[in-house]
Every structure is written in C-alpha cells, then in structure tokens.
Design a protein around this motif. Structure first.
Motif, PDB file in Angstrom:
ATOM      1  N   GLY A  60      23.951  84.453  72.918  1.00 46.13           N
ATOM      2  CA  GLY A  60      22.410  83.793  73.294  1.00 46.13           C
ATOM      3  C   GLY A  60      21.451  84.954  73.506  1.00 46.13           C
ATOM      4  N   VAL A  61      20.396  84.201  73.269  1.00 45.13           N
ATOM      5  CA  VAL A  61      19.153  85.223  73.759  1.00 45.13           C
ATOM      6  C   VAL A  61      17.869  84.405  74.334  1.00 45.13           C
ATOM      7  N   GLY A  62      17.194  84.889  75.471  1.00 47.73           N
ATOM      8  CA  GLY A  62      16.094  84.175  75.681  1.00 47.73           C
ATOM      9  C   GLY A  62      15.500  85.127  76.898  1.00 47.73           C
ATOM     10  N   SER A  63      14.210  84.673  77.396  1.00 52.53           N
ATOM     11  CA  SER A  63      13.541  85.218  78.438  1.00 52.53           C
ATOM     12  C   SER A  63      14.344  84.741  79.632  1.00 52.53           C
ATOM     13  N   TYR A  64      14.099  85.215  80.811  1.00 55.38           N
ATOM     14  CA  TYR A  64      14.633  84.940  82.271  1.00 55.38           C
ATOM     15  C   TYR A  64      13.895  85.339  83.388  1.00 55.38           C
ATOM     16  N   VAL A  65      12.760  84.586  83.529  1.00 55.79           N
ATOM     17  CA  VAL A  65      12.208  83.547  82.841  1.00 55.79           C
ATOM     18  C   VAL A  65      10.754  83.456  82.548  1.00 55.79           C
ATOM     19  N   SER A  66      10.504  82.738  81.577  1.00 50.47           N
ATOM     20  CA  SER A  66       8.969  82.787  81.303  1.00 50.47           C
ATOM     21  C   SER A  66       8.036  82.202  82.536  1.00 50.47           C
ATOM     22  N   GLN A  67       6.932  82.625  82.593  1.00 49.27           N
ATOM     23  CA  GLN A  67       6.078  82.068  83.609  1.00 49.27           C
ATOM     24  C   GLN A  67       5.033  80.915  83.124  1.00 49.27           C
ATOM     25  N   ALA A  68       5.159  79.831  83.650  1.00 53.06           N
ATOM     26  CA  ALA A  68       4.411  78.673  82.954  1.00 53.06           C
ATOM     27  C   ALA A  68       2.998  79.064  83.493  1.00 53.06           C
TER      28      ALA A  68
END
Length: 310
Positions: A60-68
């Motif tokens: 899997g690939v993803g940001s950890y975490v994006s800032q709302a």
C-alpha cells in the motif's frame, strides 16, 4: 497472537535509495510505504509514493498523515485518486487535524483553537471521502468551502479507499470510531514551543482512555476500526531496563511507561514479541507504523516471527 501488520514511514533522500527502499519493503512483506505530509519541510508524499508505486506491485501507499488544516478537500481527493490510479488500487487516505502551527502560518491561515481544528478536520475529511466515493460535494461554512465539486477524473481504482485517522483529540477519536477504517495512535501530546516537537504521551492510562473513546464512537458499527501505533523508537537489546531509563530521561516520563508503551519496541526479540502481544490484549493494537531509521532492528524482530503467522 498473529503477526502484527507493519508499515514503514519514510522520506526520500534521493531517487536511488527511495526506489531501493520500496523494493525492499515489497520483498520483505511489509504492508505499506507511507510518507509524512509536512509542506515546506518534507517531500510531497503523493509525488514520492507514485514513484514507489511504479516499482512495486503489492504494498500500500499513502501519506501518514495529511493535515486537514492546510489541505483542501478537492485537491487532496485528486491526489489520492491519482495515486490510487497509478498504483492500481493501493492508495490509502490518512488525515489528521494539524498540530504543527508553522504549517498554518506558511500557507497564510490563522491556526484556530482546538474546537475550530476539530470542525475543520471533520469538514475536510467528510468532503474528501465523499469526493472519492463519486459524490458531488458542496460545503458552506467557516471551516472550508466547496462548491459543487466532483472528482470526474481520475476516479480511484478501489471501490472504497481505506481511511485512517491519525490523532488523539477526544471528539475526533469518537468520530473516528464511527467512521475510520484505522485509527492511528501516535503518543504525541502538547505541541512544544518550537512548533514541531511534542510532549510524549505514553502513559497506559492515556491509551486506555483513547481506546475507550474509539469504542464509544464505534458502538453502532458491526466492528470497531483497527488500531495502529506509530513507533518512535526500536532498540533490540539485552538491557531493556537500562535503555528504558535513558529514553525516559530524554522524553520526560517514567521508565515503566516506556517499557509498556506501544510507541517503543525495546528489549530482546522475545521480549518485544511478548510486549506486542500485551498491546493486542489490552488495547487491540494489531498494526504498527515504524520509521525507516529503525528498519534493520524491525527486520530482526520480524525474522523471528513464526512463518505460519507472518
């Protein structure tokens, strides 16, 4: 105890080592490669992870975490959908409320109080998830504004992109219990005056409280979200007690809290395995995110897990 799911958070330093890391994680059976999302002080996670996706097939690939606080729903949804497209359905959406004041300043926004950050997070998260699901979204409010937004292209490959909430706010832990697929616990407390670092909040009673809030939020669901811990330090050693006292001195907590914390793996391989089992029994933590700097030590731990449960 089954083997925990382990992902790796990393930042690219150069093309060669980044591609090598992605291939290493794929070959060694890690669950995902994740990248922090701190505009101005870290690489763009979605650009970096698209490059990693091109040389892998499973992780899997993803940001950890994006800032709302600094990400707009349509732009974030477009980034995640594009990553899902180029990875053939391996993207994750991960979002937090935004604890780093300087990031708000750099994009020209006033950082709101806690209640304001909670409202902003919920508005962005709900809009982004709706966009990824193919809905047309309008949000009219002080937290964010979206007008008849729709993500027509690219569309995600996955029918439903997995969603992780990262944070420790009381209201958002309840919200995440009701809405998230995974809740990421970080052990981060109050932001310190430098605007980037944080107090360590590793006490077991704090984690008990956070897990209880997640369960409260999940009361009407068939199954509560999975629990994940961000591991700050991994040290394979024959002197766990001595190492814990040194870590406790640095972060300002008790050595007993260090030894029991899900945010630190410390001790012999067998001791660490026993601690992970205790985390699952007490808090239901079955997933971990480790930092690239500790990957060799994590490999030592994982190498001693039974092949039947890896």
């Amino acid at each position: 105890m089954e083997s925990p799911v382990v992902s790796v958070q990393a930042q690219p330093r150069d093309a060669v080592s980044w591609i090598a890391l992605a291939r290493r994680l794929e070959a060694d059976g890690y669950d995902a490669l994740l990248a922090a999302d701190h505009p101005g002080t870290a690489a763009s996670p979605f650009v970096a992870l698209a490059a990693a996706a091109a040389v892998t097939e499973r992780i899997g690939v993803g940001s950890y975490v994006s800032q709302a606080g600094v990400r707009e729903p349509l732009l974030l949804a477009s980034d995640v959908a594009t990553l899902d497209l180029v990875s053939d359905g391996r993207a994750r959406l991960a979002l937090g409320a935004g604890h780093t004041p300087v990031e708000w300043d750099m994009v020209g926004r006033n950082r709101p109080d806690v209640a304001g950050r909670v409202r902003r997070f919920q508005a962005v998260a709900e809009a982004c998830r709706a966009l990824l699901a193919g809905e047309t979204v309008t949000v009219e409010g002080p937290e964010t504004q979206v007008h008849q937004a729709r993500l027509t292209a690219p569309r995600p490959v996955q029918h439903r992109v997995p969603f992780t909430f990262g944070g420790g706010n009381t209201a958002l832990l309840r919200w995440a219990g009701a809405h998230a697929d995974v809740v990421g616990l970080s052990g981060l407390g109050r932001t310190l005056p430098d605007g980037h670092t944080h107090e360590a909040r590793w006490d077991g009673a704090d984690i008990d409280r956070q897990v209880d809030l997640i369960e409260q939020g999940a009361a009407d669901r068939a199954e509560a979200p999975a629990r994940e811990a961000l591991v700050q330090l991994v040290e394979v050693t024959d002197d766990a007690e001595g190492a814990a006292h040194e870590i406790a001195r640095r972060v300002g907590c008790e050595a007993s809290a260090v030894l029991a914390s899900p945010y630190v793996w410390i001790g012999t391989v067998e001791e660490i395995r026993g601690t992970l089992a205790a985390h699952e029994r007490r808090w239901g933590i079955t997933r971990y995110v480790v930092r690239e700097a500790h990957l060799d030590a994590v490999d030592q731990v994982r190498a001693h897990l039974s092949p039947a449960v890896r």
